[in-house]
Design a protein around this motif. Structure first.
Motif, PDB file in Angstrom:
ATOM      1  N   ASN A   1      -5.293   4.543  -2.592  1.00  0.00           N
ATOM      2  CA  ASN A   1      -5.257   3.293  -1.837  1.00  0.00           C
ATOM      3  C   ASN A   1      -5.437   2.072  -2.738  1.00  0.00           C
ATOM      4  O   ASN A   1      -5.573   0.963  -2.249  1.00  0.00           O
TER       5      ASN A   1
ATOM      6  N   ALA B   1       2.001   7.968   2.112  1.00  0.00           N
ATOM      7  CA  ALA B   1       3.035   7.269   2.873  1.00  0.00           C
ATOM      8  C   ALA B   1       3.278   5.850   2.372  1.00  0.00           C
ATOM      9  O   ALA B   1       4.410   5.408   2.284  1.00  0.00           O
ATOM     10  N   ARG B   2       2.228   5.119   2.036  1.00  0.00           N
ATOM     11  CA  ARG B   2       2.382   3.732   1.611  1.00  0.00           C
ATOM     12  C   ARG B   2       2.453   3.584   0.099  1.00  0.00           C
ATOM     13  O   ARG B   2       2.606   2.494  -0.414  1.00  0.00           O
ATOM     14  N   THR B   3       2.341   4.656  -0.624  1.00  0.00           N
ATOM     15  CA  THR B   3       2.300   4.591  -2.080  1.00  0.00           C
ATOM     16  C   THR B   3       3.704   4.669  -2.653  1.00  0.00           C
ATOM     17  O   THR B   3       4.438   5.596  -2.372  1.00  0.00           O
ATOM     18  N   GLN B   4       4.063   3.684  -3.464  1.00  0.00           N
ATOM     19  CA  GLN B   4       5.378   3.687  -4.085  1.00  0.00           C
ATOM     20  C   GLN B   4       5.294   4.044  -5.559  1.00  0.00           C
ATOM     21  O   GLN B   4       6.182   4.690  -6.090  1.00  0.00           O
TER      22      GLN B   4
ATOM     23  N   SER C   1      -4.382  -1.024  -4.941  1.00  0.00           N
ATOM     24  CA  SER C   1      -3.242  -1.917  -4.771  1.00  0.00           C
ATOM     25  C   SER C   1      -2.166  -1.714  -5.831  1.00  0.00           C
ATOM     26  O   SER C   1      -0.993  -1.902  -5.568  1.00  0.00           O
TER      27      SER C   1
ATOM     28  N   LEU D   1       0.423   0.719  -4.490  1.00  0.00           N
ATOM     29  CA  LEU D   1       1.095   0.401  -3.228  1.00  0.00           C
ATOM     30  C   LEU D   1       2.409  -0.316  -3.497  1.00  0.00           C
ATOM     31  O   LEU D   1       2.732  -0.693  -4.609  1.00  0.00           O
ATOM     32  N   LYS D   2       3.182  -0.522  -2.432  1.00  0.00           N
ATOM     33  CA  LYS D   2       4.519  -1.117  -2.563  1.00  0.00           C
ATOM     34  C   LYS D   2       4.509  -2.480  -3.203  1.00  0.00           C
ATOM     35  O   LYS D   2       5.427  -2.846  -3.906  1.00  0.00           O
ATOM     36  N   SER D   3       3.501  -3.282  -2.965  1.00  0.00           N
ATOM     37  CA  SER D   3       3.477  -4.633  -3.527  1.00  0.00           C
ATOM     38  C   SER D   3       2.686  -4.661  -4.805  1.00  0.00           C
ATOM     39  O   SER D   3       1.898  -5.034  -4.852  1.00  0.00           O
TER      40      SER D   3
END
Length: 152
Positions: free
Chosen positions: A143, A75-78, A145, A148-150
């Motif tokens: 998970n 879900a949070r992984t871009q 970083s 992730l999105k940023s």
């Protein structure tokens, strides 16, 4: 009847789609066999539909349906895209005529299933190496970083 395999790429959905649809990118992982894959449909950021042409020992040409389903890995992984590959064979290659009835040659189906799965696993591994290098993205990496999105 179909085969299924999957791979994770270190890129976002749009870039993953380019790896599956643009000649410059496709040539890097499909190499000389790129002309066997014909794009027939696309749903942006979701799936790419193709036909895969192959020829048997008797010179008959068959077109297997190939569908690449793309989705974010979490879900949070871009920056991680999971590609699920589904290949449906051209059933004409398995038909046995017995009078008026047509039956499938189950032995030929199993031979196709094994060879197609081996081929597409190798092709997707080549794609993964083009995008990720040596990194095989596992569940525990989702998970991190960098995915992730940023990116920080």
């Amino acid at each position: 009847m179909f085969i299924h395999t999957r791979i994770r790429l270190f890129c976002e959905l749009n870039r993953a789609q380019r790896w599956l649809t643009h000649e410059d990118f496709m040539g890097k992982w499909l190499k000389d066999e790129m002309n066997q894959l014909e794009l027939v449909g696309m749903e942006p950021r979701e799936k790419v539909e193709c036909l895969w042409s192959s020829t048997d020992d008797q010179g008959n040409t068959f077109k297997d349906a190939v569908v690449f389903h793309m989705m974010p890995c979490a879900a949070r992984t871009q920056y991680c895209t999971e590609i699920h590959l589904m290949v449906h064979p051209d059933t004409a290659r398995f038909e046995l005529s017995k009078g008026a009835a047509v039956e499938l040659d189950h032995e030929a189906v199993e031979v196709w299933r094994k060879s197609a799965l081996d081929y597409w696993k190798q092709a997707l591994e080549s794609l993964r190496q083009c995008v990720n290098g040596d990194w095989v993205i596992e569940d525990r990496d989702l998970n991190r970083s960098i995915l992730l999105k940023s990116r920080l």
